[in-house]
Enzyme design. Sequence first.
Site, PDB file in Angstrom:
ATOM      1  N   SER A 143     -79.149  -2.913 -43.400  1.00  0.00           N
ATOM      2  CA  SER A 143     -78.578  -3.490 -44.911  1.00  0.00           C
ATOM      3  C   SER A 143     -77.471  -3.353 -45.927  1.00  0.00           C
ATOM      4  O   SER A 143     -77.180  -2.387 -45.931  1.00  0.00           O
ATOM      5  CB  SER A 143     -80.449  -4.024 -45.529  1.00  0.00           C
ATOM      6  OG  SER A 143     -79.257  -4.286 -46.915  1.00  0.00           O
ATOM      7  N   TYR A 156     -86.803   1.741 -49.562  1.00  0.00           N
ATOM      8  CA  TYR A 156     -85.814   1.109 -48.341  1.00  0.00           C
ATOM      9  C   TYR A 156     -84.782   1.464 -48.049  1.00  0.00           C
ATOM     10  O   TYR A 156     -84.610   1.257 -46.313  1.00  0.00           O
ATOM     11  CB  TYR A 156     -85.988  -0.307 -49.305  1.00  0.00           C
ATOM     12  CG  TYR A 156     -85.868  -1.311 -47.712  1.00  0.00           C
ATOM     13  CD1 TYR A 156     -86.224  -2.120 -47.017  1.00  0.00           C
ATOM     14  CD2 TYR A 156     -84.478  -2.686 -48.552  1.00  0.00           C
ATOM     15  CE1 TYR A 156     -85.731  -2.690 -46.413  1.00  0.00           C
ATOM     16  CE2 TYR A 156     -83.623  -3.216 -48.004  1.00  0.00           C
ATOM     17  CZ  TYR A 156     -83.960  -3.594 -47.077  1.00  0.00           C
ATOM     18  OH  TYR A 156     -83.426  -4.532 -45.745  1.00  0.00           O
TER      19      TYR A 156
HETATM   20  P1  NDP Z   1     -88.472 -11.402 -43.088  1.00  0.00           P
HETATM   21  O1  NDP Z   1     -90.054 -11.234 -42.789  1.00  0.00           O
HETATM   22  O2  NDP Z   1     -88.303 -13.183 -42.663  1.00  0.00           O
HETATM   23  O3  NDP Z   1     -88.788 -11.195 -40.775  1.00  0.00           O
HETATM   24  C1  NDP Z   1     -89.198  -9.795 -40.680  1.00  0.00           C
HETATM   25  C2  NDP Z   1     -89.350  -9.636 -39.001  1.00  0.00           C
HETATM   26  O4  NDP Z   1     -90.047  -7.998 -38.994  1.00  0.00           O
HETATM   27  C3  NDP Z   1     -90.663 -10.979 -38.786  1.00  0.00           C
HETATM   28  O5  NDP Z   1     -90.205 -11.074 -37.415  1.00  0.00           O
HETATM   29  C4  NDP Z   1     -91.671  -9.588 -38.412  1.00  0.00           C
HETATM   30  O6  NDP Z   1     -92.419 -10.423 -38.289  1.00  0.00           O
HETATM   31  C5  NDP Z   1     -90.822  -9.306 -38.069  1.00  0.00           C
HETATM   32  N1  NDP Z   1     -91.899  -7.201 -38.136  1.00  0.00           N
HETATM   33  C6  NDP Z   1     -92.256  -6.909 -39.218  1.00  0.00           C
HETATM   34  N2  NDP Z   1     -93.374  -5.716 -38.415  1.00  0.00           N
HETATM   35  C7  NDP Z   1     -93.483  -5.370 -37.868  1.00  0.00           C
HETATM   36  C8  NDP Z   1     -94.082  -4.954 -36.996  1.00  0.00           C
HETATM   37  N3  NDP Z   1     -94.942  -3.713 -37.367  1.00  0.00           N
HETATM   38  N4  NDP Z   1     -93.501  -4.689 -35.682  1.00  0.00           N
HETATM   39  C9  NDP Z   1     -92.497  -5.641 -34.954  1.00  0.00           C
HETATM   40  N5  NDP Z   1     -92.281  -6.646 -35.739  1.00  0.00           N
HETATM   41  C10 NDP Z   1     -92.670  -6.435 -37.039  1.00  0.00           C
HETATM   42  O7  NDP Z   1     -87.348 -11.072 -43.350  1.00  0.00           O
HETATM   43  P2  NDP Z   1     -86.089 -11.042 -42.986  1.00  0.00           P
HETATM   44  O8  NDP Z   1     -85.409 -11.928 -41.332  1.00  0.00           O
HETATM   45  O9  NDP Z   1     -84.815 -11.261 -44.045  1.00  0.00           O
HETATM   46  O10 NDP Z   1     -85.836  -9.540 -41.711  1.00  0.00           O
HETATM   47  C11 NDP Z   1     -84.838  -8.907 -40.576  1.00  0.00           C
HETATM   48  C12 NDP Z   1     -84.318  -8.138 -41.027  1.00  0.00           C
HETATM   49  O11 NDP Z   1     -83.359  -8.091 -41.847  1.00  0.00           O
HETATM   50  C13 NDP Z   1     -85.122  -6.650 -41.401  1.00  0.00           C
HETATM   51  O12 NDP Z   1     -84.906  -5.237 -41.250  1.00  0.00           O
HETATM   52  C14 NDP Z   1     -84.560  -6.809 -43.014  1.00  0.00           C
HETATM   53  O13 NDP Z   1     -84.850  -5.055 -43.270  1.00  0.00           O
HETATM   54  C15 NDP Z   1     -83.069  -6.795 -42.530  1.00  0.00           C
HETATM   55  N6  NDP Z   1     -82.259  -7.281 -43.948  1.00  0.00           N
HETATM   56  C16 NDP Z   1     -82.558  -8.528 -44.762  1.00  0.00           C
HETATM   57  C17 NDP Z   1     -81.696  -8.873 -45.775  1.00  0.00           C
HETATM   58  C18 NDP Z   1     -82.586 -10.275 -46.744  1.00  0.00           C
HETATM   59  O14 NDP Z   1     -81.901 -10.326 -48.277  1.00  0.00           O
HETATM   60  N7  NDP Z   1     -83.351 -11.303 -45.882  1.00  0.00           N
HETATM   61  C19 NDP Z   1     -81.230  -8.526 -46.685  1.00  0.00           C
HETATM   62  C20 NDP Z   1     -80.758  -7.055 -45.736  1.00  0.00           C
HETATM   63  C21 NDP Z   1     -81.619  -6.572 -44.686  1.00  0.00           C
HETATM   64  P3  NDP Z   1     -94.469 -10.276 -37.142  1.00  0.00           P
HETATM   65  O15 NDP Z   1     -94.760  -9.863 -39.654  1.00  0.00           O
HETATM   66  O16 NDP Z   1     -94.961 -11.299 -37.043  1.00  0.00           O
HETATM   67  O17 NDP Z   1     -94.627  -8.776 -37.044  1.00  0.00           O
END
Ligand code: NDP
Length: 246
Positions: A143, A156
Amino acid sequence: MATLTDKSAIITGASSGIGEAIAKHLAAEGANVVLAARRSERLEELAQQIEKEYNVAAKVAETDVTNREDVENLVKLTKDSFGSVDLLVNNAGVMLLSFLKNDYVDEWEQMVDVNIKGVLFGIHAALPSMIEQESGHIINVSSVAGHEVFPSSTVYSATKYAVRALSMGMEKELSRSGVRVTNISPGAVDTELTDHITDGEVLEMFKDHSMEPLEAKDIARAVAYAATQPDYVNVNEVIVRPMHKK
Ligand code: NDP
């Protein structure tokens, strides 16, 4: 640019947001995909959509990345289905922003477990066979908060700095192994990520946002760019930020 036809790609956190967009983009480049997250109904729907639209195979693996055995099974399913793991996108993550003074220790623990241990388990499960086959690509989603710390992002950011440190160390250790490593650092992207924040003071602060966030597919394009380079090109770091409003 190389195509990903006949390559296999694991995408963690594929049930929403950036992971879902990455899965579609890699499938559009020809990769067979393995979709991992906890919400398997969403993954099933996405798999059907991908198979129909992109003419590749899409498998579903209900996975909690904080559970080492789940991640080992995810890699096993990929090998059993496609023979090898060519690409692993460690994307699953949570961003439970809070102020330290409010002491959300359970959320700190969850972020450490998902964002750091989840990535480590992915490396543990997939890297040995990539080293053995002398090819493979691990893409870690960090990030902008892994480059800068903001009020409420302290823990975070600590987890996302850790992801970057892992990417940097892997690049140094693996540069002669045939295994490529990419660290992707998105700025604000419009996904479900902020829906899970519980600290009221942070939610209040977010109301004054002056930034138009990116779309998940903007990050997926960056991942596909790194993944489709010829084998000898190692794209190590990509930062993608939205422009501020004029
Ligand atoms: P979302 O919340 O849309 O997606 C997060 C994903 O992580 C979901 O598919 C969720 O699936 C999965 N997840 C969470 N906990 C678990 C777990 N214990 N086991 C398996 N899967 C898990 O957010 P984003 O798409 O934005 O996030 C994706 C990545 O991008 C993250 O690492 C985030 O930190 C990073 N990021 C995002 C930014 C933003 O502004 N959106 C900026 C910078 C980085 P489920 O709940 O079905 O398990």
